[in-house]
Design an enzyme around this catalytic site. Structure first.
Site, mmCIF file in Angstrom:
data_model
loop_
_atom_site.group_PDB
_atom_site.id
_atom_site.type_symbol
_atom_site.label_atom_id
_atom_site.label_comp_id
_atom_site.label_asym_id
_atom_site.label_seq_id
_atom_site.Cartn_x
_atom_site.Cartn_y
_atom_site.Cartn_z
ATOM 1 N N LYS A 22 42.959 49.457 41.755
ATOM 2 C CA LYS A 22 41.948 48.590 42.390
ATOM 3 C C LYS A 22 40.846 48.339 41.384
ATOM 4 C CE LYS A 22 41.104 47.298 46.737
ATOM 5 N NZ LYS A 22 42.200 47.308 47.684
HETATM 6 N N1 GLU Z 1 43.462 43.991 48.542
HETATM 7 C C1 GLU Z 1 44.565 44.143 49.434
HETATM 8 C C2 GLU Z 1 44.675 45.596 49.876
HETATM 9 O O1 GLU Z 1 43.727 46.318 49.898
HETATM 10 C C3 GLU Z 1 45.851 43.557 48.870
HETATM 11 C C4 GLU Z 1 46.373 44.181 47.623
HETATM 12 C C5 GLU Z 1 47.543 43.431 47.005
HETATM 13 O O2 GLU Z 1 48.043 42.517 47.604
HETATM 14 O O3 GLU Z 1 47.918 43.831 45.908
HETATM 15 O O4 GLU Z 1 45.715 46.023 50.316
#
Ligand code: GLU
Length: 417
Positions: free
Chosen positions: A102
């Protein structure tokens, strides 16, 4: 408790319950890689601002790192670590060939013009360089980041590659606009998935969603689409809270009209004519059947969990419950559909988009949503069964499922050298 402490607390509980291998426990207790970049961008008025961006890669035992990018004032190393760790559990629980990562930039996007946001996004992508990549670490949207921004990331990354390799790199990011490699339905996938989970919960409890009353915190992508699909099922949206205010209407709020009001330029729900404004501290204690937190972490804590009258909290956000909230809610008999299950529709659709790009295919909406639904129902079922088998709550059961898959990979492969 900070978000990272929260995720570690959840991990320890599951690791103890499942008797996790000591070595694997040590590996998963810390992140693999943490990248912090400071990069300059010229603003529209000619001055230069230096921004701080993060990308934390927690674990890649099951495949390339995967997870979103958020643009928010609360983005820091602690948040990035916590959110990266949650992604590892989420992708594993969903049975995807991915690890967890992230990142994001510490900024308030409301304060910048569209062209400034474009330059910030492109320069951040350039600063990350080969720390991201289509077979290495694949970002996606998260809080305050859009399909347009994903297109800028893809374009910037591809532009740095030799001409013959450019188009092979489109899957460096998911959540792109349909038309530049994006997947039909990726926009609504997280909210759609939240609603599939809530429908499975209702079935399990022998209830119908028709006429059920619900409240939503956060009216971004997840909050809006969740409300959209729930209202389609006959449920009634009675209150919404976001950073700008809290609104209430006992007869029901129309999510389409609210979205028209709230979405442009991050306006928010404040001032919406189809509801009255109420005090923010009354929000979580409202009389309703279920609550969907779809904003930031640590929103329901030991301080306010006691006020909750709903019989379900469905976590659209990542880490919305912290500081003893789980214990209080479980003791009151409130069900909790944990984030790593409840909001996993987004990353599952990201996986479909990645496959679509990698294989040179085009997938269509019906196929995307029906494949998503089938996967989510299976995950929900596995978590409920595991909870019964281990006599534990759904969050811990989801962790046991997710961590078990990673433990197996380490056992089979061993530790290099
Ligand atoms: N930001 C989203 C999550 O927290 C999607 C992550 C993604 O699609 O890689 O799951």
């Amino acid at each position: 408790m900070g978000m990272y402490e929260n995720v570690k607390h959840q991990f320890d509980k599951a690791a103890d319950l499942m008797g996790l291998d000591d070595g694997v426990r040590k590996i998963l207790s810390i992140t693999n890689t943490e990248i912090v970049v400071h990069f300059p961008v010229k603003l529209d008025n000619g001055t230069v601002e230096v921004f701080t961006g993060y990308r934390v890669q927690h674990n890649n035992a099951l495949g390339p790192y995967k997870g979103g990018l958020r643009y928010h004032a609360t983005v820091d190393i602690d948040a990035a670590r916590a959110l990266a760790t949650w992604m590892t559990w989420k992708t594993s629980l969903a049975g995807l060939p991915y690890g967890g990562a992230k990142g994001g930039i510490q900024l308030d996007p409301k304060k910048y013009s569209n062209s400034e946001l474009e330059r910030i996004t492109r320069r951040y992508t350039f600063a990350l360089g080969d720390n991201i990549g289509p077979e290495h670490d694949i970002p996606a949207p998260d809080v305050n980041t859009t399909a347009q921004m994903m297109a800028w990331i893809a374009d910037t990354y591809m532009s740095t590659k030799p001409p013959a390799e450019r188009s092979k790199n489109q899957h460096v990011v998911t959540g792109k606009p349909v038309g530049s490699g994006g997947l039909e339905g990726r926009d609504r996938a997280t909210g759609f998935g939240v609603v599939i989970n809530i429908k499975e919960w209702a079935k399990l409890r022998g209830k119908s969603l028709r006429g059920m009353r619900f409240i939503v915190q956060g009216f971004g992508n997840v909050g809006y689409w969740t409300s959209h699909f729930l209202v389609q099922e006959g449920a009634v949206l009675i209150a919404v809270q976001d950073a700008t205010g809290t609104i209430y209407n006992s007869k029901g709020i129309n999510p389409e009209k609210l979205n028209e009001h709230a979405a442009p330029n991050y306006t928010g729900v404040k001032g919406f004519s189809g509801a009255e404004s109420i005090l923010s501290e009354h929000f979580f204690g409202l009389e309703c059947d279920f609550i969907v937190p779809a904003a930031l972490g640590n929103q329901i804590t030991g301080e306010n969990a006691g006020e909750i009258k709903a019989s379900l909290v469905a976590e659209g956000a990542n880490g919305p419950l912290g500081d003893g909230a789980d214990e209080i809610l479980l003791a009151k008999g409130v069900d909790i559909i944990p984030d790593i299950l409840c909001n996993s529709g987004g990353v599952i659709a990201s996986y479909f988009e990645w496959l679509q790009n990698r294989n040179g295919e085009i997938w269509y909406m019906d196929e995307v949503l029906s494949k998503l639904e089938a996967r989510l129902i299976k995950s929900f079922d596995r978590v409920v069964k595991k909870a019964a088998e281990k006599k534990t709550d759904w969050r811990t059961a989801a962790y046991v499922e997710a961590i078990g898959r990673i433990e197996l990979a380490y056992k089979q492969r061993g530790i290099f050298p």
